[in-house]
Scaffold this motif. Structure first.
Motif, mmCIF file in Angstrom:
data_model
loop_
_atom_site.group_PDB
_atom_site.id
_atom_site.type_symbol
_atom_site.label_atom_id
_atom_site.label_comp_id
_atom_site.label_asym_id
_atom_site.label_seq_id
_atom_site.Cartn_x
_atom_site.Cartn_y
_atom_site.Cartn_z
ATOM 1 N N THR A 94 73.323 24.008 20.827
ATOM 2 C CA THR A 94 73.880 23.198 19.753
ATOM 3 C C THR A 94 73.003 21.980 19.542
ATOM 4 O O THR A 94 72.678 21.270 20.497
ATOM 5 N N ARG A 95 72.601 21.755 18.298
ATOM 6 C CA ARG A 95 71.712 20.632 18.006
ATOM 7 C C ARG A 95 72.436 19.306 18.270
ATOM 8 O O ARG A 95 73.487 19.027 17.686
ATOM 9 N N ILE A 113 70.150 19.192 26.502
ATOM 10 C CA ILE A 113 70.763 19.998 25.437
ATOM 11 C C ILE A 113 71.550 21.157 26.043
ATOM 12 O O ILE A 113 72.682 21.444 25.645
ATOM 13 N N GLU A 119 73.179 15.301 18.046
ATOM 14 C CA GLU A 119 73.038 14.239 17.062
ATOM 15 C C GLU A 119 72.151 13.139 17.639
ATOM 16 O O GLU A 119 72.302 12.763 18.802
ATOM 17 N N MET A 140 64.957 22.863 19.514
ATOM 18 C CA MET A 140 65.843 23.729 18.733
ATOM 19 C C MET A 140 65.083 24.881 18.071
ATOM 20 O O MET A 140 65.661 25.939 17.811
ATOM 21 N N VAL A 176 63.601 16.837 19.658
ATOM 22 C CA VAL A 176 64.809 17.648 19.450
ATOM 23 C C VAL A 176 64.505 18.837 18.554
ATOM 24 O O VAL A 176 64.919 19.977 18.818
ATOM 25 N N ASP A 177 63.762 18.592 17.475
ATOM 26 C CA ASP A 177 63.444 19.681 16.547
ATOM 27 C C ASP A 177 62.622 20.766 17.233
ATOM 28 O O ASP A 177 62.813 21.965 16.971
#
Length: 339
Positions: free
Chosen positions: A12-13, A276, A15, A310, A306-307
């Motif tokens: 799950t990405r 994550i 925030e 993911m 983060v990108d």
């Protein structure tokens, strides 16, 4: 015949929650890729109550409009503790968060949390790190009694411990710090600064306030003081850091050293995949007292990190040494390498 292993659960990405001490920093954070910014009013209701920082009511309204117009959220930190018998300033801050359509308010004081839950039932409540709720029982208390939606976890847990907490409190959201300054105290409940300056970080909102800071240059170098106490002495070739008592250099057993904590910054870029996978909802960057250049650089670095995770890619090689405290970095308690 081998038994097929179940596919791993999709990630799950998280925030990306970023600091903004000024309207300019808010715009910089959002433009650099922040999903959410956290800010404070220009008074003692927030724990970064320094001259030149924070937002008037008009500036906050404009900042919320700017964020919402770009798909980002705004959280407001009302994370100091009201004065006994004089809670009106804090009550007004919570009411203004509601009327200004903030996406949530970050609270630490249990009395103020109770007030917010009763008088502003539609306002999303987050539990500040200063409440120090670090286990499922404590977290469930705040959730069941006051409807807390997210808890900011204290920086004392390992990644494995965070994963265990998340497994026991789901679907309650958790937020963890991923970059910035560290505090040797119980999440900012600083008695040292209060002793030296007479101002409580938890009520007045300013740790080591600038009005109590002095630098004196001598033939040997620069001496830094806080509230009349000598905190450090620097040679002319050394950068002179800001004088906070917990990061002071003192003489003990005839040796000068950092007795409480060395000046260093938390940096979790290398362990983002682990955080994550631990089920963390949000990554929080510390630094509302820092400038636009710091905000832009750190937000962009963690946006890229983060990108990449993911997308199933390797973490980018990002050097943040130039903006870390003391030029040093640590993963802190998340790995607890000292054990």
């Amino acid at each position: 015949m081998t038994t097929a292993q179940p596919a791993p659960a999709p990630l799950t990405r998280p925030e990306l929650v970023c600091p903004a001490g000024t309207p300019a920093a808010l715009k910089s954070a959002i433009d650099a890729g922040a999903d959410c910014v956290y800010i404070g009013f220009r008074d003692e209701t927030n724990a970064r109550n320094f001259p030149g920082l924070n937002f008037s009511r008009r500036e906050m309204a404009e900042g919320i409009d700017y964020a919402h117009g770009r798909g980002a959220k705004v959280l407001v930190a009302v994370n100091t503790f009201p004065r006994a018998g004089r809670p009106e300033v804090w009550h007004q801050a919570v009411a203004d968060c509601d009327s200004l359509k903030a996406d949530g308010v970050i609270l630490a004081d249990i009395g103020l949390i109770d007030h917010a839950a009763r008088h502003h039932p539609n306002l999303r409540l987050h539990l500040s790190v200063q409440a120090a709720a670090s286990n499922p029982d404590a977290i469930r208390f705040y959730v069941e009694r006051y409807g807390i939606k997210r808890v900011v976890l204290p920086r004392v847990l390992t990644v494995q411990e965070i994963a265990e907490v998340n497994s026991r409190i789901a679907p309650i959201e958790t937020e963890v710090f991923v970059f910035g300054g560290l505090c040797v105290m119980a999440e900012g409940r600083c008695a040292l600064s209060s002793y030296a300056t007479g101002q409580s970080p938890n009520i007045n909102g300013a740790c080591s306030p600038a009005c109590d800071v002095r630098y004196t240059e001598t033939s040997e170098g620069i001496t830094s003081e806080l509230g009349g106490f000598t905190i450090n002495k620097f040679a002319h070739t050394e950068p002179a850091g800001y004088p906070t008592l917990c990061k002071g250099r003192f003489i003990a057993n005839d040796k000068a050293s950092y007795l409480f904590e060395e000046p260093t910054s938390l940096n979790t870029l290398a362990i983002l995949p682990d955080l994550i996978r631990a089920g963390v909802t949000a990554f929080k960057i510390e630094g509302r007292q820092r400038g636009r250049a710091y905000v832009s650089a750190v937000v962009q670095a963690f946006r890229d990190g983060v990108d990449a995770v993911m997308a199933g890619k390797s973490l980018p090689d990002i050097d943040l040494d130039r903006i870390t405290e003391g030029g040093k970095q640590t993963t802190g308690a998340y790995e607890k390498a000292w054990r």
